[in-house]
Motif scaffolding. Structure first.
Motif, short mmCIF file in Angstrom:
data_model
loop_
_atom_site.label_atom_id
_atom_site.label_comp_id
_atom_site.label_asym_id
_atom_site.label_seq_id
_atom_site.Cartn_x
_atom_site.Cartn_y
_atom_site.Cartn_z
N ARG A 158 0.83 -1.20 0.00
CA ARG A 158 0.00 0.00 0.00
C ARG A 158 0.87 1.26 0.00
NH1 ARG A 158 -2.67 -2.69 4.14
NH2 ARG A 158 -2.06 -1.06 5.63
N ALA A 159 1.96 1.21 0.76
CA ALA A 159 2.87 2.36 0.80
C ALA A 159 3.48 2.63 -0.57
CB ALA A 159 3.96 2.13 1.85
N ASP A 160 3.90 1.57 -1.26
CA ASP A 160 4.50 1.76 -2.59
C ASP A 160 3.47 2.28 -3.60
OD1 ASP A 160 6.98 1.09 -1.78
OD2 ASP A 160 7.14 -0.78 -2.89
N ILE A 161 2.23 1.80 -3.51
CA ILE A 161 1.19 2.30 -4.42
C ILE A 161 0.97 3.79 -4.21
CG2 ILE A 161 -1.27 2.17 -4.91
CD1 ILE A 161 -1.10 -0.85 -4.36
N GLU A 162 0.93 4.23 -2.96
CA GLU A 162 0.75 5.65 -2.67
C GLU A 162 1.96 6.46 -3.14
OE1 GLU A 162 -1.92 7.08 -1.63
OE2 GLU A 162 -3.05 5.24 -1.27
N GLN A 199 11.97 7.48 -11.53
CA GLN A 199 11.49 7.25 -10.17
C GLN A 199 10.21 6.43 -10.17
OE1 GLN A 199 11.26 11.32 -8.81
NE2 GLN A 199 13.23 11.18 -7.73
N VAL A 200 9.31 6.71 -11.10
CA VAL A 200 8.08 5.92 -11.21
C VAL A 200 8.41 4.48 -11.58
CG1 VAL A 200 5.95 5.61 -12.54
CG2 VAL A 200 6.62 7.89 -11.77
N GLY A 201 9.32 4.29 -12.52
CA GLY A 201 9.71 2.93 -12.91
C GLY A 201 10.33 2.16 -11.76
N ALA A 231 8.80 -1.22 -9.97
CA ALA A 231 9.60 -2.44 -9.86
C ALA A 231 9.66 -2.91 -8.41
CB ALA A 231 11.01 -2.20 -10.40
N ASN A 232 9.81 -1.98 -7.47
CA ASN A 232 9.80 -2.34 -6.05
C ASN A 232 8.46 -2.94 -5.64
OD1 ASN A 232 12.43 -1.42 -5.64
ND2 ASN A 232 11.76 0.64 -5.06
N LEU A 233 7.37 -2.42 -6.21
CA LEU A 233 6.05 -2.97 -5.91
C LEU A 233 5.93 -4.40 -6.42
CD1 LEU A 233 3.18 -2.60 -4.86
CD2 LEU A 233 2.57 -1.58 -7.07
N GLU A 234 6.41 -4.66 -7.62
CA GLU A 234 6.37 -6.03 -8.14
C GLU A 234 7.23 -6.97 -7.30
OE1 GLU A 234 4.49 -7.41 -10.54
OE2 GLU A 234 3.47 -5.48 -10.48
N ASN A 235 8.36 -6.46 -6.81
CA ASN A 235 9.22 -7.25 -5.93
C ASN A 235 8.47 -7.64 -4.66
OD1 ASN A 235 11.37 -8.43 -4.62
ND2 ASN A 235 12.31 -6.51 -4.02
#
Length: 428
Positions: free
Chosen positions: A263-267, A318-320, A324-328
């Protein structure tokens, strides 16, 4: 020493004796560890830092006010101060400047709000990580507690074995004295007694090691000044596979932590994408300056619209990176869920095996006691021999140790299931 002094010493010793006889249950030991363990204090401090970061992020939404004061000496011509092109004579004079600045974000398409939500989700993840540390401490206390109980019981078995071997030695000596047994019966019994005494020393040392391990697990700096309650004999717990898995998926703090991090990464992704949009802010500045008091006043009040036209692809990168961190994290969550499933199923299988092992160990212990009784009777009447007696004694010791290990194995397996499901199925 007089009778009065002996009585005084005895009264002073009463509190020490009372403390030495104090016994604590497993739940009481867990409460001590939750208060004393330094790892939990460190985890709590990490959570507190995460909550403060929420306020740090929220500060950007609030008015920003700053004030300044400058006192200096200047060397300049009067013409340079008023901006004329003359060649006035330069002089040195004092100069004072004071002012206040106010700025306030009016509209940023919700960028700061999303950053606040991201910080809140990160704080929730840290709180879940703290719960993971909490569960680890509880599990470590359970393991140390049960290991100490096993050491106590095995020490009792060793002391009972020494007593029985001493009895067998006395019996062999008596039969030899009346000519009913050869000398080898005495030496065989002596060897068995010496081995039993050696095992007794090892068992006593294991108790000391177990107490030290429990002390360290509880986070106590001083010695362990209490004993523990024997809770190995407990009713069996029945848990279905579906119930255990549902509890694990709902309660495991690792899964809650990963969900909060997602949730934090999505925000954060939403907030970074808002860098493509304009921002509106209010700016106000009031200053007073001059070489003499009262100073001259000046002020500025207005709105500022800012838009990043080109920043070298920084926002896109930065968005990319955030995506990538979200997919991880999502991949890590799937792997963690699979590991949780494996842990729960393994814990259930081990629990059921240990429950059956207790029944088998009970039968083995009963048969071992009966076999030793028969061997002692046969030896007393001269039908049996010393080898038969010592074999029966060794078999009984093995059966007693097997039952202790089965009881400890069951309690440890239950503790493992409780940790894998993050749920306590019962208290002592």
């Amino acid at each position: 020493m007089t009778r009065g002094r002996r009585l005084a010493v005895a009264l002073l010793a009463l509190p020490l004796l009372a403390r030495a006889e104090e016994r604590k249950t497993l739940e009481e030991c867990i409460e001590i560890a939750l208060r004393q363990q330094p790892t939990l204090r460190a985890a709590a401090a990490t959570v507190a830092a995460g909550r403060e970061r929420v306020w740090e992020t929220a500060a950007a939404y609030l008015p920003q006010v700053s004030a300044s004061y400058l006192a200096s000496r200047r060397h300049a011509s009067s013409s340079s101060l008023i901006g004329s092109g003359g060649l006035g004579k330069a002089k040195t004079f004092p100069f004072y400047t004071t002012g206040a600045t106010l700025s306030q974000v009016l509209f940023d398409f919700g960028q700061n709000l999303e950053l606040i939500h991201a910080a809140q989700a990160s704080a929730e993840a840290l709180a879940a990580d703290e719960q993971t540390q909490h569960d680890t401490v509880v599990f470590n206390v359970q393991q140390a507690y049960f290991a100490l109980l096993a050491a106590y019981r095995l020490r009792d078995v060793a002391e009972e074995t020494v007593a029985q071997n001493q009895k067998h030695l006395d019996l062999a000596q008596g039969r030899h004295d009346v000519g009913l047994a050869p000398r080898i019966d005495i030496t065989t019994a002596q060897v068995q007694l010496a081995q039993a005494e050696l095992n007794q020393l090892t068992a006593r040392n294991n108790v000391s090691l177990g107490r030290e391990t429990l002390r360290n697990t509880l986070g106590l700096m001083g010695p362990l000044d209490f004993d523990i309650v024997d809770s190995l004999e407990q009713p069996r717990t029945e848990v279905s596979d579906e119930e255990a898995l549902d509890l694990a998926y709902a309660n495991r703090p690792e899964l809650r932590s990963l969900a909060a991090q997602e949730r934090a990464d999505i925000e954060r992704i939403k907030a970074i994408e808002k860098d493509y949009l304009p921002k509106l802010a209010l700016n106000s500045n009031v200053t007073w300056n001059g070489s003499n008091y009262p100073l001259q006043e000046g002020w500025i009040f207005g709105g500022l619209v800012s838009l990043s036209v080109f920043n070298g692809g920084l926002t896109r990168a930065q968005v990319g990176e955030a995506k990538a961190n979200l997919e991880n994290l999502r991949g890590t969550e799937d792997a963690t869920r699979n590991n949780v499933t494996l842990e729960v199923r393994q814990s259930l299988l081990n629990l059921r095996q240990q429950a059956e092992s207790i029944g088998v160990a009970d039968k083995g212990l009963e048969q071992g006691r009966e076999n030793l009784s028969l061997a002692e009777g046969r030896y007393k009447t001269g039908v049996g021999n010393i080898i038969e007696l010592t074999d029966a004694q060794v078999a009984l010791v093995s059966a007693e140790a097997s039952r202790v290990q089965a009881l400890v194995g069951y309690r440890t397996a239950l503790a493992t299931l409780e940790r894998s499901t993050a749920h306590r199925f019962g208290t002592d």
